[in-house]
Design a protein around this motif. Structure first.
Motif, PDB file in Angstrom:
ATOM      1  N   GLN A 111      40.495 -56.662  23.626  1.00  0.00           N
ATOM      2  CA  GLN A 111      41.234 -56.150  22.479  1.00  0.00           C
ATOM      3  C   GLN A 111      40.358 -55.214  21.657  1.00  0.00           C
ATOM      4  N   VAL A 112      40.998 -54.338  20.900  1.00  0.00           N
ATOM      5  CA  VAL A 112      40.269 -53.472  19.978  1.00  0.00           C
ATOM      6  C   VAL A 112      39.665 -54.350  18.884  1.00  0.00           C
ATOM      7  N   ASP A 113      38.365 -54.235  18.717  1.00  0.00           N
ATOM      8  CA  ASP A 113      37.641 -55.034  17.723  1.00  0.00           C
ATOM      9  C   ASP A 113      37.505 -54.200  16.447  1.00  0.00           C
ATOM     10  N   LYS A 114      38.407 -54.459  15.474  1.00  0.00           N
ATOM     11  CA  LYS A 114      38.379 -53.664  14.253  1.00  0.00           C
ATOM     12  C   LYS A 114      37.140 -53.960  13.403  1.00  0.00           C
ATOM     13  N   GLY A 115      36.591 -55.167  13.524  1.00  0.00           N
ATOM     14  CA  GLY A 115      35.334 -55.461  12.841  1.00  0.00           C
ATOM     15  C   GLY A 115      34.204 -54.595  13.369  1.00  0.00           C
ATOM     16  N   PHE A 116      34.178 -54.407  14.685  1.00  0.00           N
ATOM     17  CA  PHE A 116      33.191 -53.528  15.308  1.00  0.00           C
ATOM     18  C   PHE A 116      33.382 -52.093  14.823  1.00  0.00           C
ATOM     19  N   LEU A 117      34.642 -51.628  14.746  1.00  0.00           N
ATOM     20  CA  LEU A 117      34.903 -50.277  14.260  1.00  0.00           C
ATOM     21  C   LEU A 117      34.484 -50.132  12.794  1.00  0.00           C
ATOM     22  N   ALA A 118      34.698 -51.189  12.015  1.00  0.00           N
ATOM     23  CA  ALA A 118      34.281 -51.145  10.609  1.00  0.00           C
ATOM     24  C   ALA A 118      32.766 -50.959  10.492  1.00  0.00           C
ATOM     25  N   GLU A 119      32.026 -51.631  11.369  1.00  0.00           N
ATOM     26  CA  GLU A 119      30.564 -51.485  11.344  1.00  0.00           C
ATOM     27  C   GLU A 119      30.154 -50.071  11.745  1.00  0.00           C
ATOM     28  N   LEU A 120      30.839 -49.500  12.732  1.00  0.00           N
ATOM     29  CA  LEU A 120      30.552 -48.109  13.090  1.00  0.00           C
ATOM     30  C   LEU A 120      30.853 -47.173  11.921  1.00  0.00           C
TER      31      LEU A 120
END
Length: 373
Positions: A289-298
């Motif tokens: 799944q798309v990890d929005k927490g990971f995207l937030a960190e980016l």
């Protein structure tokens, strides 16, 4: 023995799997039949449509009804997903068409079993029926074509329904995406490409072999037809340099590690490639799944503040997260592409392959890219 062929069509041929039709193609066939009956009084059966790449499949009608007053017509077809394990295989897709005043255009409605968009972040406005842009365009084109042939205006209301669609949708990601009440009408090519993991991975390997045998030094792994068109436009690659990797990014990287080419471009939708950036090698929605927490960190790494990071983490979709960052001037697409390239290089383990990554949106517009390394 004939010369080995490359490209997406050859890959599908090698799998031995039978392709099927998308819900969008089925809806277009049902709409075309209903439009024809509304103007002529007769339903074409089978009904033939033209898909975006020029294929002309014919669909048998499962149901037809013409209002005695001639105000509406309904037709339905049964979806055949071929050898793909699609939850909508066998579903009855129904279209009811009513004439509208000249100049009204084409209006789409959600009938029973077709969802309605309730959250932002999708390629449709909130409140719209979940009928994606390409199927909408196909139905508009076919309604106009029927009107031109039989003397109508082409201004119609199309209400789409799927028998049992609300129940089937519980097995999809629609509820989590805020598409409520049923299924989405989907498809960019009209054709369902069947995915047997072992067969498709084998076809990827043969595709690499064909490209190497043809002397190709630059190949591209594409997640679908839209990304394939993008890399052709960007790099002018020939058909036998294109690998339809689908969701199997790991299969491409591991085989190219053992059978190197000088350069590998990975091209796909932003959301799918964000999964690769997060370390997933299987990009299928059932397995990652798309990890929005990971995207937030980016986003933070790209200069975004905590308010933006929270917005990204709470976004409905990866595309919504991307749009938020674009509005804030944070290059999330480039950050995903760069991180995905680093993951790809890690899988390649020092193999002599230069890699770049291109992220696109649903329309094929480049929204992020890495350098070549």
């Amino acid at each position: 023995m004939g010369e080995a062929k490359g490209g997406r069509g050859a890959q599908l041929e090698r799998t031995g799997l039978r392709p099927g039709w998308t819900t969008g193609a089925c809806a277009t066939a049902a709409t075309t039949a209903a439009c024809t009956a509304l103007l002529t009084g007769d339903f074409p059966d089978p009904v033939t449509i033209t898909l975006p790449k020029g294929e002309r499949p014919a669909f048998a009608l499962a149901y037809e009804q013409l209002d005695t007053g001639g105000e509406w017509a309904t037709a339905a077809v049964v979806k055949d997903a071929g050898d793909d394990p699609d939850v909508t295989h066998g579903a009855v897709v129904r279209a009811t068409v009513r004439a509208l005043p000249a100049g009204a255009g084409v209006v789409f409605r959600a009938g029973p079993g077709v969802g309605t968009v309730t959250r932002p972040g999708l390629p449709l406005e909130v409140g719209e029926p979940a009928v994606n842009p390409v199927p909408r365009q196909l139905m508009r084109e076919h309604a106009a074509r029927v009107a031109a042939e039989h003397g109508g205006s082409g201004d119609v209301e199309i209400t789409l329904a799927v028998e049992g669609g609300e129940e089937i949708a519980r097995s999809t990601w629609n509820p989590r995406l805020g598409i409520l009440g049923g299924l989405s009408i989907l498809g960019t090519t009209g054709i369902v490409v069947p995915y047997s993991c072992s067969a498709w991975i084998d076809s990827i390997r043969r595709g690499v072999d064909v490209a190497r045998a043809a002397g190709r030094t630059h190949v591209a792994g594409c997640t679908g037809s839209t990304s394939e068109r993008t890399v052709v436009a960007e790099y002018g690659l020939p058909d036998d340099a294109l690998l339809d990797m689908g969701d199997f990014a790991g299969a491409v990287l591991k085989y190219v590690r053992r059978h190197p080419v000088d350069r590998l471009t990975l091209c796909g939708g932003f959301a799918k490639l964000s999964k690769l950036a997060a370390g997933h090698l299987d990009l299928h929605s059932k397995r990652s799944q798309v990890d929005k927490g990971f995207l937030a960190e980016l986003a933070r790494q790209g200069g975004g503040d905590e308010e933006l990071a929270r917005e990204v983490a709470e976004a409905n979709t990866g595309l919504a997260a991307l749009r938020s960052c674009e509005a804030a001037g944070v290059p999330l697409g480039d950050l995903v592409a760069r991180t995905a390239r680093e993951e790809a290089l890690a899988v390649l383990r020092g193999a002599p392959v230069r890699v770049d990554v291109v992220c696109i949106d649903r329309a094929g517009t480049v929204v992020g890219r890495s350098t070549v390394r």
